[in-house]
Design a protein around this motif. Structure first.
Motif, mmCIF file in Angstrom:
data_model
loop_
_atom_site.group_PDB
_atom_site.id
_atom_site.type_symbol
_atom_site.label_atom_id
_atom_site.label_comp_id
_atom_site.label_asym_id
_atom_site.label_seq_id
_atom_site.Cartn_x
_atom_site.Cartn_y
_atom_site.Cartn_z
ATOM 1 N N ASP A 168 32.468 28.087 60.662
ATOM 2 C CA ASP A 168 33.015 26.736 60.511
ATOM 3 C C ASP A 168 32.002 25.789 61.161
ATOM 4 N N SER A 169 31.600 24.721 60.458
ATOM 5 C CA SER A 169 30.436 23.953 60.915
ATOM 6 C C SER A 169 30.639 23.388 62.323
ATOM 7 N N GLU A 170 31.871 22.941 62.632
ATOM 8 C CA GLU A 170 32.140 22.361 63.962
ATOM 9 C C GLU A 170 31.971 23.426 65.045
ATOM 10 N N ASN A 173 43.262 20.551 58.521
ATOM 11 C CA ASN A 173 42.028 21.311 58.786
ATOM 12 C C ASN A 173 41.570 21.080 60.221
ATOM 13 N N LYS A 207 39.202 30.649 59.102
ATOM 14 C CA LYS A 207 39.829 30.165 60.343
ATOM 15 C C LYS A 207 41.292 30.536 60.425
ATOM 16 N N GLU A 243 41.337 23.718 63.208
ATOM 17 C CA GLU A 243 40.071 23.837 63.942
ATOM 18 C C GLU A 243 40.249 23.626 65.445
HETATM 19 MG MG MG Z 1 35.054 22.709 59.612
#
Ligand code: MG
Ligand code: NDP
Length: 402
Positions: free
Chosen positions: A151-153, A223, A126, A227
């Motif tokens: 990135d999971s989100e 983080n 990221k 994000e």
């Molecule tokens: Mg994440």
């Protein structure tokens, strides 16, 4: 026919999860190159298992070590050295997809090279997007590359957006993105308690197992700040269209709220192999080795607002995005220096936002015209951060202590 993948940062947490997905689909994916930095033994052992055409190491000394280890395992593969080699293996003609999982600014050039070469870019790094968002997105569009957020989100948001989404909220009746945050290991702690926390406590994330830098970022909420910027660049929206929601169970990985009242979410285990497999196989779905979600086991989901007072990094990031230009790159660089200093026990946990805030207050308003502007801003911010760090040390105080 097999697809060829380069794994940048193959020795890390995301790199290992990626290799585990590949291990489950040996005919579908073949490894073109694996790169490492300090963990040369591990790099050689995965090279022996996955037989890449190339491995990339940072120095000649590392290459000599890798050579000796490979010789003793009677395995052959070409060893390349240095930052240019990272760019080469990310953009080589035979490569179909690149997992961008080097941590920090060091991943920017090879990740950008993959975009410019029109690859499928699996973006975990990221920091590269935070530093160079507009240039990076332009490179994706201009070169017909595919950008799949890992990135999971962001992977959850990607899955919750319409399939034909091209960067316009209003066209699809989208109101906002609900970006979930676990709250990290120090959720509910007071400032006084935070002044005493150690690096070991900071890297012990309650839900996710990750590398040291991102674990500290999770603990400071930087983080989530990175994000937020990542979401704005990826999905072409404003910072006020992204709402951070603390959701300690990390079951919902993020959501999209629509005008008609619908909220679409992606749920799953906190296991990065799900977004990785999704990105690799998209638009198909493949087995990721992840156990199924048991809702009865979970039983309840909680949501709260973030505590901006105790965790100022989220707002520092939001400000940097809204100021624009070089500011996100400066924020990222200052954060990298601060986190490294905290991990080396040179500053306290609370000094991380203090150091970043000091650098941001010196940051000039400058537009970005080209990559060199970003690289210069990154260098400038590191110099500023290091000199503030030296002041902290000269004062013989662990800044941030109250
Ligand atoms: Mg994440
Ligand atoms: P790790 O620290 O576990 O791995 C980092 C990788 O980058 C390692 O392969 C490391 O090599 C390599 N590396 C470090 N410094 C350099 C350098 N200067 N030049 C070249 N390679 C370098 O980190 P993670 O896997 O946790 O994270 C990787 C990226 O993915 C980060 O940007 C992170 O924000 C993002 N991400 C991670 C998630 C996770 O669950 N871990 C979730 C979402 C995003 P070596 O180990 O050999 O030194």
């Amino acid at each position: 026919m097999s697809q060829w993948i380069t794994v940048l940062g193959a020795t890390g947490s995301i790199g290992s999860s990626t290799l585990d997905v590949i291990r489950r689909h040996p005919t579908r994916y073949r490894v073109y190159a694996l790169t490492g930095f300090s963990r040369i033994d591990q790099l050689v052992s995965i090279a022996v298992e996955f037989s890449p055409k190339f491995i990339v190491v940072p120095t000649l000394a590392a290459a000599n070590k890798a050579q000796a280890l490979l010789a003793s395992s009677q395995h052959e593969c070409e060893i390349l050295v240095g930052a240019d080699a990272l760019v080469d293996v990310a953009s080589a003609k035979d490569v179909d997809m690149v997992m961008a999982s080097i941590v920090g600014a060091a991943g920017l050039l090879p990740t950008l090279a993959a975009a410019k070469a029109g690859k499928r870019v699996l973006l975990a790094n990221k920091e590269a997007l935070v530093m160079a968002g507009p240039l990076f997105m332009q490179a994706i569009r201009d070169n017909g590359a595919e950008l799949l957020p890992i990135d999971s989100e962001h992977n959850a948001i990607f899955q919750s957006l319409p399939a034909n989404y091209r960067g316009d909220f209003s066209q699809h009746g989208i109101e906002k993105i609900l970006l979930t945050a676990s709250g990290g290991p120090f959720r509910n702690k007071t400032k006084a308690e935070l002044s005493q926390v150690t690096p070991a406590q900071a890297v012990a994330h309650p839900n996710w197992s990750m590398g040291a830098k991102i674990s500290v970022d999770s603990a400071t909420l930087m983080n989530k700040g990175l994000e937020l910027i990542e979401a704005c660049f990826l999905f072409n929206c404003r910072a006020d269209q992204v709402q951070v929601v603390v959701h300690p169970q990390s079951v919902i990985h993020s959501m999209v709220q629509y005008r008609d009242g619908s909220v679409i979410a992606e749920l799953g285990q906190p296991d990065m192999r799900t977004p990785i497999a999704y990105g690799m196989a998209w638009p198909e779905r493949i087995d990721a080795g992840v156990k199924h979600l048991d809702l009865f086991d979970i039983a309840r989901l909680d949501f709260t607002e973030p505590d901006h007072e105790t965790f100022p990094c989220l707002n520092l990031a939001k400000d940097a995005f809204e100021r624009g230009g070089i500011c996100p790159a400066v924020l990222n660089a200052a954060n990298e220096i601060a986190v490294a200093a905290f991990l080396a026990e040179q500053i306290s946990f609370l000094a991380i936002p203090e150091l970043i805030q000091k650098v941001m207050s010196l940051c000039p308003e400058k537009l970005v015209h080209c990559l060199d502007d970003i690289l210069a801003a990154d260098k400038w911010a590191r110099e500023q951060a290091n000199s503030i760090l030296a002041e902290f040390k000269n004062n013989k105080q662990l800044a941030g202590q109250e």
